[in-house]
Design a protein around this motif. Structure first.
Motif, PDB file in Angstrom:
ATOM      1  N   THR A   1      33.745  34.598   5.244  1.00 60.20           N
ATOM      2  CA  THR A   1      34.851  34.917   5.154  1.00 60.20           C
ATOM      3  C   THR A   1      35.542  35.484   6.201  1.00 60.20           C
ATOM      4  O   THR A   1      34.856  36.077   7.204  1.00 60.20           O
ATOM      5  N   LYS A   2      36.655  35.832   6.369  1.00 57.29           N
ATOM      6  CA  LYS A   2      37.269  36.482   7.314  1.00 57.29           C
ATOM      7  C   LYS A   2      36.934  37.959   7.582  1.00 57.29           C
ATOM      8  O   LYS A   2      36.755  38.398   8.651  1.00 57.29           O
TER       9      LYS A   2
ATOM     10  N   GLU B   1      35.454  39.763  10.956  1.00 63.97           N
ATOM     11  CA  GLU B   1      36.183  40.789  11.430  1.00 63.97           C
ATOM     12  C   GLU B   1      35.005  41.930  11.600  1.00 63.97           C
ATOM     13  O   GLU B   1      35.231  42.735  12.489  1.00 63.97           O
TER      14      GLU B   1
ATOM     15  N   ASP C   1      39.978  28.281   9.217  1.00 61.68           N
ATOM     16  CA  ASP C   1      39.171  29.400   9.154  1.00 61.68           C
ATOM     17  C   ASP C   1      38.153  29.341  10.268  1.00 61.68           C
ATOM     18  O   ASP C   1      37.652  30.356  10.790  1.00 61.68           O
TER      19      ASP C   1
ATOM     20  N   GLY D   1      37.583  31.793  13.578  1.00 62.11           N
ATOM     21  CA  GLY D   1      36.334  32.330  13.686  1.00 62.11           C
ATOM     22  C   GLY D   1      35.753  32.171  15.066  1.00 62.11           C
ATOM     23  O   GLY D   1      34.938  32.911  15.700  1.00 62.11           O
TER      24      GLY D   1
END
Length: 390
Positions: free
Chosen positions: A299-300, A304, A323, A327
């Motif tokens: 996931t984002k 992060e 995505d 990344g």
């Protein structure tokens, strides 16, 4: 009194050996011996004598005993408490003990001695600032503070702190002002030069070093990854050999030997042993090569937080191209994230290799011992059992 001092010194030396933690590399017995010697030197110049000179001897020995447990904070108070207990047992008058305790507490930085007795002990405690070994002492103190987890800084940062402390420090006795202060100022000049050299080296030489270091890191990752991949390919090859060999043996046994068991029933147990061996070895070999695919989604939030490995297909095969591209861009822009991901990739590849080779070892072990037992059972069945007796 001389016998009392000898008894006390013998006891406290033994206590230093028994109770001082190894991490305390500055406030140790050598430092205490220096303070005892220098306090006597300053006291001789200042004219201290008699009972006060004896009390100074006790104070110098006890002033840093609070470090014995490996704790810097509050060591003066712990030293004063030890002075109260041990000197009372020696029969020292309470008035003298109070003077010794007061002097020990006065060594707390910033020092604030109230009389000559306390000034002598404080100046002896900071005598190292005026010695030729000043830099060695201050680096040893840094090491101790790192050992005790009270300080964690670079050499340059530490030397700057030492400079600030030395600039703010003042000797209190006439001896210190006349003889030690000038030597301290010379050491301060040496300290300034050391700081200046480190600051000059901070940027230009480090750039070259970093480039060389980056190339070394990249080479390390490339070589390590290549070695792991080669070991993985070798493991797969070994597993394929084991699967092929055992498949051939089982095929021969099933197609040829099974049909002959009616004629040669004495081979039944050896045949079962051989088939079991081949099946066991094949199962372990297949488990070693069986692929495992994870959920395939990072996931984002993971990106992060710099979590997840975008370099392994099993972690991104269900991500959208947008995505995944975002990344990868984040990965390329952050060297720490990149190196961390590569490190995790190598680590988990190593874990997979360890599992593969454990299973392969079991496969080869089962095959080796099982095949030997099977051959021996065939020989025994042939030599000692007549098929026509069944």
């Amino acid at each position: 009194m001389e016998n009392l001092r000898e008894k006390f010194e013998s006891w406290i030396r033994e206590m230093f050996h028994q109770r001082l933690k190894e991490e305390v590399c500055y406030h140790n017995l050598d430092h205490t011996l220096l303070i005892v010697e220098k306090s006597r030197e300053i006291a001789g110049y200042e004219g201290l004598e008699g009972e006060e000179l004896d009390d100074l001897f006790f104070a110098a020995w006890l002033h840093d005993t609070g470090y014995w447990e490996g704790k810097a904070e509050g060591h003066e108070q712990r030293g004063a408490e030890l002075a109260q207990s041990c000197l009372s047992e020696l029969g020292i008058a309470q008035q003298r003990i109070d003077r010794i305790k007061s002097a020990i507490l006065a060594t707390k930085v910033p020092q604030n001695p109230q009389n000559l007795f306390e000034k002598i002990l404080c100046d002896a405690d900071m005598y190292h600032l005026s010695t030729p070994e000043f830099l060695t002492y201050t680096m040893c103190l840094r090491q101790e503070m790192e050992n005790l987890h009270t300080e964690n800084c670079t050499k340059l940062e530490w030397l700057k702190k030492s400079r600030e402390f030395t600039l703010s420090h003042r000797y209190h006795t006439e001896y210190g002002k006349k003889h030690l202060e000038p030597l301290k100022l010379k050491n301060l000049t040496i300290l300034e030069k050391e700081i200046e050299e480190l600051e000059n080296q901070k940027f230009k030489p480090e750039k070259k070093k970093n480039k060389k270091s980056d190339r070394g890191i990249e080479t390390m990752f490339r070589v390590t990854s290549t070695n792991h991949l080669e070991l993985s390919a070798l493991a797969d090859n070994k597993a394929n050999i084991m699967i092929s060999v055992n498949s051939i043996i089982i095929s021969i046994v099933v197609t040829v030997l099974i049909r002959k068991l009616e004629e040669f029933p004495n081979y039944t147990i050896p045949a079962i042993l051989l088939i079991s061996t081949c099946l066991g070895a094949m199962i372990f070999a297949i488990l070693a090569t069986r692929p495992k695919v994870t959920k395939g989604l990072i996931t984002k939030e993971n990106i992060e937080k710099k979590q997840g490995n975008l370099l392994y297909f099993g972690n991104f095969h269900q991500m959208s191209i947008e995505d995944y591209s975002a990344g990868i861009r984040e990965l390329m822009e952050d060297s720490d994230y990149l190196y961390g991901t590569m490190t995790r990739d190598i680590y988990f590849l190593g874990k997979v290799l360890a599992k593969k080779y454990k299973l392969l070892r079991k496969s080869y072990t089962v095959f080796m011992f099982g095949f030997v037992v099977s051959v021996l059972s065939f020989l025994i069945a042939t030599l000692f059992f007549d098929p026509f007796t069944y």
